[in-house]
Enzyme design. Structure first.
Site, PDB file in Angstrom:
ATOM      1  N   ARG A 139      23.014  -0.095 -32.561  1.00 38.80           N
ATOM      2  CA  ARG A 139      23.376   0.255 -31.181  1.00 38.80           C
ATOM      3  C   ARG A 139      22.269  -0.160 -30.207  1.00 38.80           C
ATOM      4  O   ARG A 139      21.091  -0.133 -30.548  1.00 38.80           O
ATOM      5  CB  ARG A 139      23.669   1.762 -31.094  1.00 38.80           C
ATOM      6  CG  ARG A 139      24.914   2.110 -31.893  1.00 38.80           C
ATOM      7  CD  ARG A 139      25.089   3.604 -32.086  1.00 38.80           C
ATOM      8  NE  ARG A 139      25.362   4.277 -30.834  1.00 38.80           N
ATOM      9  CZ  ARG A 139      25.474   5.599 -30.723  1.00 38.80           C
ATOM     10  NH1 ARG A 139      25.307   6.365 -31.794  1.00 38.80           N
ATOM     11  NH2 ARG A 139      25.752   6.158 -29.561  1.00 38.80           N
ATOM     12  N   ASP A 335      33.370  10.201 -23.394  1.00 45.39           N
ATOM     13  CA  ASP A 335      33.599  10.671 -24.763  1.00 45.39           C
ATOM     14  C   ASP A 335      35.037  11.102 -25.006  1.00 45.39           C
ATOM     15  O   ASP A 335      35.438  11.292 -26.162  1.00 45.39           O
ATOM     16  CB  ASP A 335      32.661  11.839 -25.081  1.00 45.39           C
ATOM     17  CG  ASP A 335      31.209  11.399 -25.186  1.00 45.39           C
ATOM     18  OD1 ASP A 335      30.976  10.244 -25.594  1.00 45.39           O
ATOM     19  OD2 ASP A 335      30.320  12.191 -24.847  1.00 45.39           O
ATOM     20  N   ARG A 408      34.565  11.350 -33.062  1.00 48.10           N
ATOM     21  CA  ARG A 408      35.606  11.505 -32.041  1.00 48.10           C
ATOM     22  C   ARG A 408      36.901  10.811 -32.459  1.00 48.10           C
ATOM     23  O   ARG A 408      37.993  11.261 -32.118  1.00 48.10           O
ATOM     24  CB  ARG A 408      35.100  11.005 -30.692  1.00 48.10           C
ATOM     25  CG  ARG A 408      33.849  11.763 -30.253  1.00 48.10           C
ATOM     26  CD  ARG A 408      33.627  11.787 -28.765  1.00 48.10           C
ATOM     27  NE  ARG A 408      32.304  12.281 -28.454  1.00 48.10           N
ATOM     28  CZ  ARG A 408      31.955  13.570 -28.408  1.00 48.10           C
ATOM     29  NH1 ARG A 408      32.862  14.500 -28.667  1.00 48.10           N
ATOM     30  NH2 ARG A 408      30.718  13.928 -28.118  1.00 48.10           N
TER      31      ARG A 408
END
Length: 448
Positions: A139, A335, A408
């Site tokens: 990332r 999110d 998620r």
């Protein structure tokens, strides 16, 4: 129908996949875990304060545990973290962090790594190495390292400092005026942490407003911090004052509440109340979108807890219409995009998400993963470089789906399974533990 049979909770922790049976509805009351953003910050600010910080409701999930472990490795005393337990942090002061004996392991937590970069950049004469799991090592981190370098920070790593492992050689930092390259609360917070020990004032200018938990909490701990400018996008820290340990009450995470809000809004017969949810205006984009969709949501018992607005959310099933989300709103609900993609499948019309390229550099490429997994369930959607177009209402069907290790995504697919025809089998459900360790238990309890 009784709920426990609907979700084989034991499988979530022990096997490669989890059977989510079709049918049933959702009823009852649920309290979601503590806000992840506030949990991270309460640990970090408590560590560099003077005296003890007492944290109630801290999220006992993998990401905050990574932050706590890094702090312990630098000499901070953090009491054991467990559900329902008050956590105490014995602060070491602004410059008391010790050089660790080993690499600091940030696990899967981008917040831990990015905020640590800001926290450690100004520890002159000390050397730190930050790493994490395979996902975190892929990332982007230069978005933090580059603006920190304007203050004199020295951060090195793979791909010219973009990828972990990252080496931080602590420096004496100078105050600066810095425009952040992306609208990111993590980037902003890293700079504010670095600014606490700089040799003069630092002003951070955001391209768009982002969640302001750091500003609220730093002020509460005693920092000299001023918010100004268009929509509060100019944040100035004047170094000097010591931070002082506080009592922090962590509200429920609206990003975790979002799964129940969407689940109840799309599931026939559903009637849920989500208690003690943080309603910070910089985080409530999900409520704005659901209101645009016509969702039946009522805010009850509004109150203020430790500088953060809090309330209970009552939500019932009802008809939904399509929504449109564009770039200015993304920081307020970044999110929640995966579960809103599920909501779009149940809404009348074409829903469009744009300006959301940031989702491609989360725990996974969430745009690609949600497109792939929802398509497997029969969704009619199109993936774009910066978002998704989703046609609804589309009947979803049970399928073999996979979290692809993203918490998620795991919970969003569980929500989709509630309205699918036929059973769904979810691969790697244990990913949910990153932010919501008790999700599968709550789902089993609420299903009827």
């Amino acid at each position: 129908m009784s709920s426990p049979a609907s979700v084989d909770v034991s499988a979530a922790a022990s096997s490669a996949s989890l059977l989510l049976e079709a049918g049933g509805s959702l009823r009852g009351t649920v309290t979601v875990p503590g806000d992840k953003s506030i949990s991270h910050r309460s640990l970090l600010f408590g560590a560099i304060a003077e005296g003890s910080t007492r944290i109630e409701g801290l999220l006992p999930a993998e990401d905050p545990l990574s932050t706590a472990a890094c702090l312990r490795a630098m000499g901070v005393t953090v009491s054991p973290i467990a559900a329902g337990q008050v956590v105490t942090v014995e602060g070491v002061g602004l410059d008391g962090l010790r050089e660790p004996a080993d690499v600091l392991d940030c696990g899967n937590s981008g917040t831990t790594m990015r905020l640590m970069l800001g926290l450690l950049a100004g520890r002159a004469g000390r050397h730190f190495v930050l790493s994490g799991d395979a996902s975190l090592r892929s990332r982007p981190m230069r978005r933090v390292g580059a603006p920190l370098s304007q203050m004199g920070a020295r951060i090195q790593g793979r791909e010219d400092g973009n990828l972990a492992p990252l080496a931080v050689q602590g420096q004496s930092l100078h105050g600066s005026v810095i425009g952040t390259p992306v609208a990111s609360a993590q980037v902003k917070s890293a700079l504010l942490l670095a600014a606490l020990t700089a040799n003069g004032p630092t002003t951070v200018i955001e391209p768009a407003p982002t969640r302001d938990h750091s500003e609220r909490m730093l002020r509460a701990f005693g920092a000299d911090l001023e918010v100004d400018g268009d929509e509060g996008r100019f944040i100035t820290v004047r170094p000097g004052p010591a931070l002082v340990g506080q009592t922090v009450v962590v509200p429920g995470d609206i990003s975790s509440a979002a799964f129940w809000l969407v689940a109840a809004a799309i599931t026939p017969g559903a009637d849920l109340t989500v208690e003690n949810v943080g309603l910070n205006p910089s985080r409530t984009g999900i409520l704005d979108v659901l209101a645009e969709m016509g969702a039946r949501i009522t805010v009850l018992n509004s109150r203020d807890v430790a500088g953060e607005p809090v309330g209970d959310l009552h939500v019932q099933h009802g008809p939904l219409r399509a929504f449109r989300i564009e770039e200015p709103m993304i920081p307020r609900l970044v999110d929640e995009i995966p579960v809103l993609a599920v909501a779009a499948c149940c809404a009348e019309g074409l829903s469009r998400i744009s300006g959301a390229a940031e989702l491609r550099v989360k725990e996974t490429d969430r745009l690609a993963v949600m497109a792939r997994q929802l398509t497997a369930m029969g969704a009619r959607l199109e993936e774009h470089a910066d978002g998704l177009s989703i046609e609804g209402p589309t009947p979803l069907h049970g399928a073999e789906v996979d979290s692809e290790t993203d918490h998620r995504v795991a919970m969003s697919l569980a929500v989709a399974s509630l309205v699918a025809r036929g059973d769904t089998r979810l691969g790697r459900p244990e990913a949910a533990a990153v932010s919501y360790p008790g999700f599968w238990d709550d789902l089993a309890r609420l299903r009827h």
